[in-house]
Design an enzyme around this catalytic site. Structure first.
Site, PDB file in Angstrom:
ATOM      1  N   ASN A 379     -48.759 -21.669 -15.720  1.00 35.34           N
ATOM      2  CA  ASN A 379     -47.148 -20.625 -16.160  1.00 35.34           C
ATOM      3  C   ASN A 379     -45.722 -21.493 -16.501  1.00 35.34           C
ATOM      4  O   ASN A 379     -45.596 -22.034 -17.625  1.00 35.34           O
ATOM      5  CB  ASN A 379     -46.988 -19.326 -16.000  1.00 35.34           C
ATOM      6  CG  ASN A 379     -47.111 -18.302 -16.763  1.00 35.34           C
ATOM      7  OD1 ASN A 379     -46.144 -18.438 -17.469  1.00 35.34           O
ATOM      8  ND2 ASN A 379     -47.807 -17.447 -16.147  1.00 35.34           N
ATOM      9  N   ASP A 380     -45.298 -21.419 -15.397  1.00 34.53           N
ATOM     10  CA  ASP A 380     -44.105 -22.049 -15.663  1.00 34.53           C
ATOM     11  C   ASP A 380     -43.662 -22.825 -16.195  1.00 34.53           C
ATOM     12  O   ASP A 380     -42.993 -23.483 -16.346  1.00 34.53           O
ATOM     13  CB  ASP A 380     -42.920 -21.526 -13.916  1.00 34.53           C
ATOM     14  CG  ASP A 380     -43.175 -19.411 -13.527  1.00 34.53           C
ATOM     15  OD1 ASP A 380     -43.166 -19.387 -14.157  1.00 34.53           O
ATOM     16  OD2 ASP A 380     -42.981 -20.036 -12.733  1.00 34.53           O
ATOM     17  N   VAL A 381     -44.369 -24.159 -15.635  1.00 39.08           N
ATOM     18  CA  VAL A 381     -44.137 -25.002 -15.264  1.00 39.08           C
ATOM     19  C   VAL A 381     -44.562 -25.679 -16.850  1.00 39.08           C
ATOM     20  O   VAL A 381     -44.132 -27.161 -17.083  1.00 39.08           O
ATOM     21  CB  VAL A 381     -45.513 -26.216 -14.743  1.00 39.08           C
ATOM     22  CG1 VAL A 381     -44.900 -26.129 -13.138  1.00 39.08           C
ATOM     23  CG2 VAL A 381     -46.775 -26.096 -15.249  1.00 39.08           C
TER      24      VAL A 381
END
Length: 452
Positions: A379-381
């Site tokens: 997700n965030d990466v």
């Protein structure tokens, strides 16, 4: 006999360093762990030959109990739970260093040796913080408490006050004879570890675990100097140096300063902001066709893949695609998962060749040539919001999945990542969402591809 013990300690140090070097490569990491473990066993056994050693029976009993518990735990722990296991073992190391210091300080073993006493107090402080901090990290990762930052008014002031009080009492203990203030010193140090970790969210846990690993190493090294044990000095120094270096590399990979990690608050729910576009689902058959007719596919695994235990199905899917002539690569972000190297370990367990795993800086130039990038539980990466000023993720290096010709995101639902930031990749024109459990979805994709 004393010379023999010191010789074994020297060989132990050599094996620690060589083992650590071998852990730098996935191909030799397993043997590196074995070498370092054998060195630790040798150092432990030879210590029993020291002439002034007491309570050998109790030590043997403790070693036997610890060995049985560790053996059973290591056999039963799931790969997805490795970060928790690392956290709790870090804590045990820090607690052991603190316990050694407590015994020596209460016995008044450092009278007339203020330098050694200072090292013992420093080791006690750092070890105690590592012990309780690691326990909180374990509880957050294990789901025993919320992984979100736990914040309260005047928190930083309280933390600073408790930390300062622990330092002040440490100074008092250094300058006075053994007294009950030692117990208050330990109580404050243990409390500081708890307070320091509460405001840190799950997204920062890889950095925190690495930091506490460094703390434990330093504490063990300080206690080694204090009691004159070469094995503890070497082991602690090696672990402390490696942990410190890894901590800064992890923080750099997240574009976050170590101070911002320790202050905490990362992972508090953020406003969605102006995310343009809409989520566009894709059904399984269309996704299979897209993959079957691609020339190049890049897989991007994340914690969701680990949680679903989908690494074996992912390798199976990669094998089917390669049999159809598709070029397949795996993109690994340095903080994907919940500890450094988490994805590498899982994919290696599934039999994915090391040569197919590519780090961020190596794979990013290849995304524009990829026909399809498949995100599995990351997700965030992969969030392009990291390029936008004002975003909590701003400046964090990401895998540039949005630059692929097409992106498929396999995800259970529409939740946000650890940072609590809406993922702009999911709303991009070239992205399609394939909802479901990663293992089940990948298994169905394999079957669908075999029919094409």
């Amino acid at each position: 006999m004393e010379n023999f013990v010191q010789l074994v300690y020297f060989l132990t140090a050599l094996l620690f360093i060589l083992g650590l070097k071998r852990m730098a490569s996935p191909a030799t990491a397993r043997s590196g762990v074995v070498w370092a473990g054998a060195a630790m066993v040798a150092a432990t056994l030879v210590t029993f030959f020291l002439p002034d050693l007491h309570n050998r029976g109790l030590m043997l009993l403790a070693i036997a109990v610890g060995t049985v518990v560790a053996w059973i735990a290591a056999k039963r722990v799931q790969m997805t739970d490795m970060p928790q296991m690392v956290a709790i073992y870090n804590g045990m190391g820090g607690g052991a260093a603190g316990a050694i210091a407590a015994v020596e300080l209460l016995r008044g073993e450092f009278e007339g040796a203020q330098g050694l006493k200072l090292l013992a107090i420093l080791g006690a402080l750092i070890g105690s913080v590592s012990f309780t901090g690691s326990l909180i990290a374990f509880a957050k990762l294990q789901g025993l408490m919320s992984s979100r930052p736990i914040l309260f008014p005047t928190q930083q002031l309280v933390n600073a006050g408790v930390g300062a009080a622990a330092l002040l009492l440490g100074l008092v203990v250094l300058l006075t004879e053994p007294n009950p203030l030692i117990l208050l010193f330990f109580l404050l140090a243990l409390s500081f570890g708890v307070l320091m970790t509460l405001p840190i969210g799950g997204g920062d846990m890889p950095v925190v675990i690495s930091l506490y690993n460094a703390f434990t190493g330093l504490a063990v090294g300080f206690e080694g100097f204090a009691i004159g044990n070469a094995a503890l000095i070497v082991a602690g120094t090696v672990v402390g140096a490696a942990g410190t270096l890894l901590t800064f590399l992890m923080a750099k990979a997240m574009n976050r300063s170590l101070w911002s990690v320790l202050v905490g608050g990362f992972g508090v729910e953020q406003e969605a902001g102006e995310v343009k576009g809409s989520l566009k689902p894709i059904d399984l058959d269309d996704a299979a066709v897209m993959l079957a007719y691609a020339s190049k596919v890049i897989f991007v695994p994340g914690y969701g893949m680990a949680l679903a235990q989908a690494q074996h199905k992912l390798r199976e899917l990669a094998d089917v695609l390669e049999a159809k002539g598709v070029e397949v690569k795996f993109a690994i972000h340095p903080v994907a998962g919940r500890m450094p190297g988490h994805m590498n370990v899982l994919l290696a367990e599934a039999g994915v060749a090391y040569e197919k795993l590519f780090d961020l800086e190596d794979i990013n130039p290849e995304f524009p040539q990829a026909d399809v990038a498949v995100v599995i539980g990351a997700n965030d990466v992969v969030n392009p919001a990291a390029r936008r000023k004002g975003s909590p993720l701003y400046g964090m290096p990401i895998l540039e999945v949005d630059k692929a010709k097409n992106a498929i995101v396999i995800k259970r639902g529409q939740g946000k990542g650890f940072a609590g930031v809406e993922n702009e990749l999911f709303y991009a024109d070239n992205t399609r969402m394939l909802y479901g459990d990663a293992q089940s979805v990948l298994g169905q994709l394999v079957q669908a591809l075999k029919k094409l």
